[in-house]
Design an enzyme around this catalytic site. Structure first.
Site, PDB file in Angstrom:
ATOM      1  N   VAL A 162     -77.510  26.306 -14.019  1.00  0.00           N
ATOM      2  CA  VAL A 162     -77.607  25.643 -15.306  1.00  0.00           C
ATOM      3  C   VAL A 162     -76.637  24.474 -15.295  1.00  0.00           C
ATOM      4  CG1 VAL A 162     -75.889  27.121 -16.418  1.00  0.00           C
ATOM      5  CG2 VAL A 162     -77.554  25.931 -17.816  1.00  0.00           C
ATOM      6  N   SER A 163     -77.123  23.311 -15.703  1.00  0.00           N
ATOM      7  CA  SER A 163     -76.228  22.158 -15.843  1.00  0.00           C
ATOM      8  C   SER A 163     -75.664  22.184 -17.244  1.00  0.00           C
ATOM      9  CB  SER A 163     -76.994  20.855 -15.598  1.00  0.00           C
ATOM     10  OG  SER A 163     -77.955  20.644 -16.620  1.00  0.00           O
ATOM     11  N   THR A 164     -74.605  21.430 -17.453  1.00  0.00           N
ATOM     12  CA  THR A 164     -73.978  21.379 -18.781  1.00  0.00           C
ATOM     13  C   THR A 164     -74.974  20.901 -19.827  1.00  0.00           C
ATOM     14  OG1 THR A 164     -71.899  20.851 -17.680  1.00  0.00           O
ATOM     15  CG2 THR A 164     -72.003  20.472 -20.050  1.00  0.00           C
TER      16      THR A 164
END
Length: 547
Positions: A14-16
């Site tokens: 998951v990216s920010t």
């Protein structure tokens, strides 16, 4: 009848931005995939989690790198992800990863898209979905760029603000995302000083030196360099303008992608520099740009490799000119501290070493080591001793990171309990949880890096024969190649050269990475540009030696 369960590697990322905007939480992905494996009687071999990392490349995704390494060692039979774009954003990267897995007889499966690569239709679906995913991403990127262009044309700033400005809530617009750009008085003083000094005839280095002696700092808290000064002098934002699209495709081309026709529009912000001063500075800058650059006589093999003994910056080419008693002009060539040359005497000193002296010492030391097995064997033995003992500090650091992760989890539970019992308000709870989650993501990434480093096998002893073979190839190319190729070779395989305070060469650190064979492929007697081209690389662990 007893059958072996299918071993599954779960990968989650998951990216920010994903977590903030779309709710792709790591916990939700893992929980879904664990239940899937339980339902179909599959054994979870390991969970690989990259938190807060973009999927645009493999760089920095330590858990994905570990997964691919374990796949090469046939430690599981299948890889499963929640969505295929968790593995990669670009179709070509996704297909390359899947191809690596298939070469190891490992199936790739996407839970949400319900396909696996063990079937022809699954492979076709992967290619189609990958293409659609990349199209979707590119469309989003294009839309964002279009929006930023429109903002620029309306005089609104995109990205980070330069020195002298900051963003505040816009009193004329109640929207939380609307910001007004205002001048920071104490920073504006520095900007005006830079323009006035340049307009009065000072050069870039002279300005940087004066600012650094006065204790002024850049927006990021660093000392000023000639590059930083030049960027400020060329930035029309200070004259009340907005510039956009100066560089195209920055992530790939960097400064090579300079746009010939950037957008420049009147900005909504207040100018720091008047039109008269701006035009004068631009006239002087353009006039100076036509002055021929100083040309050094001689070929500098080691520029950027030697490190300053005082500040550690790279040493760069330097020259002094003097007259003899007979009136003859003599050029003397040196390597001098790059920080001193770009930022001035407040940052460092010249710490110059004669060019010929430095190059002779490096080449002679290399020749001695390359020709004597006894010395090389002693170096290898020393390296092996260090390698066998380096796991202890890495393991200690890993344990410390794990402890910090546990503390972060404990803090999360504490604030959840407080929030559920109504002891903290929502805004405070949200802020603290975001801070804790940001720390958690950083710690998780560091944990992944350390675990990968410990599992890479770089702590096992290296073979003397292997090092001797590498050194032999290094020596052959080094003694037969033309200057440009020798310089390229030295920059490829010398990590750094350190000097002591007496301005003498102290250590030369050589680094041979896994692709080293591509450069040492039994070079012919006459090394040509064609023969120097790399072969297909042979996988090999990195070897570092100091001589």
């Amino acid at each position: 009848m007893i059958t072996n369960k299918t071993k599954v590697a779960i990968y989650a990322r998951v990216s920010t931005e994903d977590q903030a905007e779309q709710g792709y939480s790591i916990d939700a992905q893992l929980d879904t995939l664990r239940k899937y494996c339980e339902l179909y009687g599959k054994e979870v071999y390991k969970e690989y989690v990259d938190a807060g990392v973009s999927g645009k490349s493999i760089e920095g995704r330590y858990e994905l790198q570990r997964l691919l390494k374990d796949a090469g060692n046939r430690k599981f039979h299948e890889v499963i992800v929640w969505k295929f774009n968790r593995m990669a954003r670009k179709n070509v990267d996704l297909l390359n990863i899947v191809e690596q897995l298939e070469a190891c007889n490992i199936t790739f499966r996407s839970f949400s898209e319900n396909f696996d690569t063990s079937t022809s239709m699954g492979k076709f679906a992967l290619q189609m979905m990958g293409a659609v995913g990349e199209l979707e991403r590119n469309t989003i990127v294009d839309n964002v760029k279009m929006g930023m262009k429109q903002r620029a044309k309306k005089g609104e700033h995109n990205g980070k603000l330069p020195l002298g400005y900051r963003a505040v809530a816009d009193p004329s617009n109640l929207s939380k995302r609307s910001k007004a750009v205002v001048i920071v008085p104490e920073e504006a003083i520095i900007v005006r000083k830079i323009f006035e000094l340049y307009a009065s005839g000072s050069g870039l280095k002279s300005i940087a030196n004066e600012l650094n002696h006065s204790g002024y700092m850049t927006k990021t808290g660093n000392t000023f360099s000639t590059t930083a000064i030049k960027e400020i002098l060329n930035n029309p934002f200070y004259n009340g303008k907005v510039r956009y699209n100066r560089y195209e495709n920055w992530s790939n081309k960097r400064r090579r992608g300079k746009c010939a026709d950037p957008i420049i529009a009147d900005g909504k912000h207040e100018a720091i520099i008047s039109d008269t001063l701006w035009e004068k500075v631009q006239f002087l800058s353009q006039k100076k740009s036509f002055t021929p650059s100083r040309i050094f006589d001689g070929e500098f093999l080691l520029s950027g490799l030697i490190r300053c003994p005082k500040c550690g910056a790279a040493m760069v080419a330097s020259r002094t000119r003097s007259k003899t008693k007979t009136g003859e002009i003599v050029n003397r060539l040196y390597y001098s501290c790059g920080a001193f040359r770009s930022k001035g005497s407040s940052v460092c000193s010249a710490n110059s070493i004669r060019k010929q002296e430095a190059e002779d010492e490096v080449m002679n030391r290399l020749a001695r080591i390359l020709s004597k097995d006894r010395i090389l064997k002693a170096i290898v033995d020393k390296i092996n001793h260090k390698l066998t003992t380096r796991t202890l500090p890495l393991q200690a650091e890993l344990e410390h990171i794990r402890s910090q992760l546990e503390q972060a989890e404990s803090r999360k539970r504490k604030y959840l309990d407080l929030f559920e019992h109504g002891n903290v308000d929502k805004s405070f709870f949200t802020g603290r949880m975001q801070e804790i989650q940001a720390d958690f993501i950083k710690l998780q990434a560091e944990k992944s890096r350390l675990e990968m480093e410990l599992s890479e096998g770089n702590t096992s002893p290296i073979s003397f024969e292997q090092v001797r073979e590498l050194i032999h190839g290094f020596n052959q190319v080094l003694t037969t190649a033309p200057f440009e190729q020798r310089k390229t070779l030295l920059h490829l395989f010398i990590k750094r050269i350190t000097m002591n305070t007496s301005k003498k060469i102290e250590t030369i650190e050589l680094c041979f990475d896994e692709n080293v064979d591509s450069y040492f492929s039994s070079p012919p007697v006459a090394v040509t540009a064609e023969s120097f081209q790399p072969r297909q690389p042979v996988k090999r662990e990195k070897i570092e030696i100091a001589i």
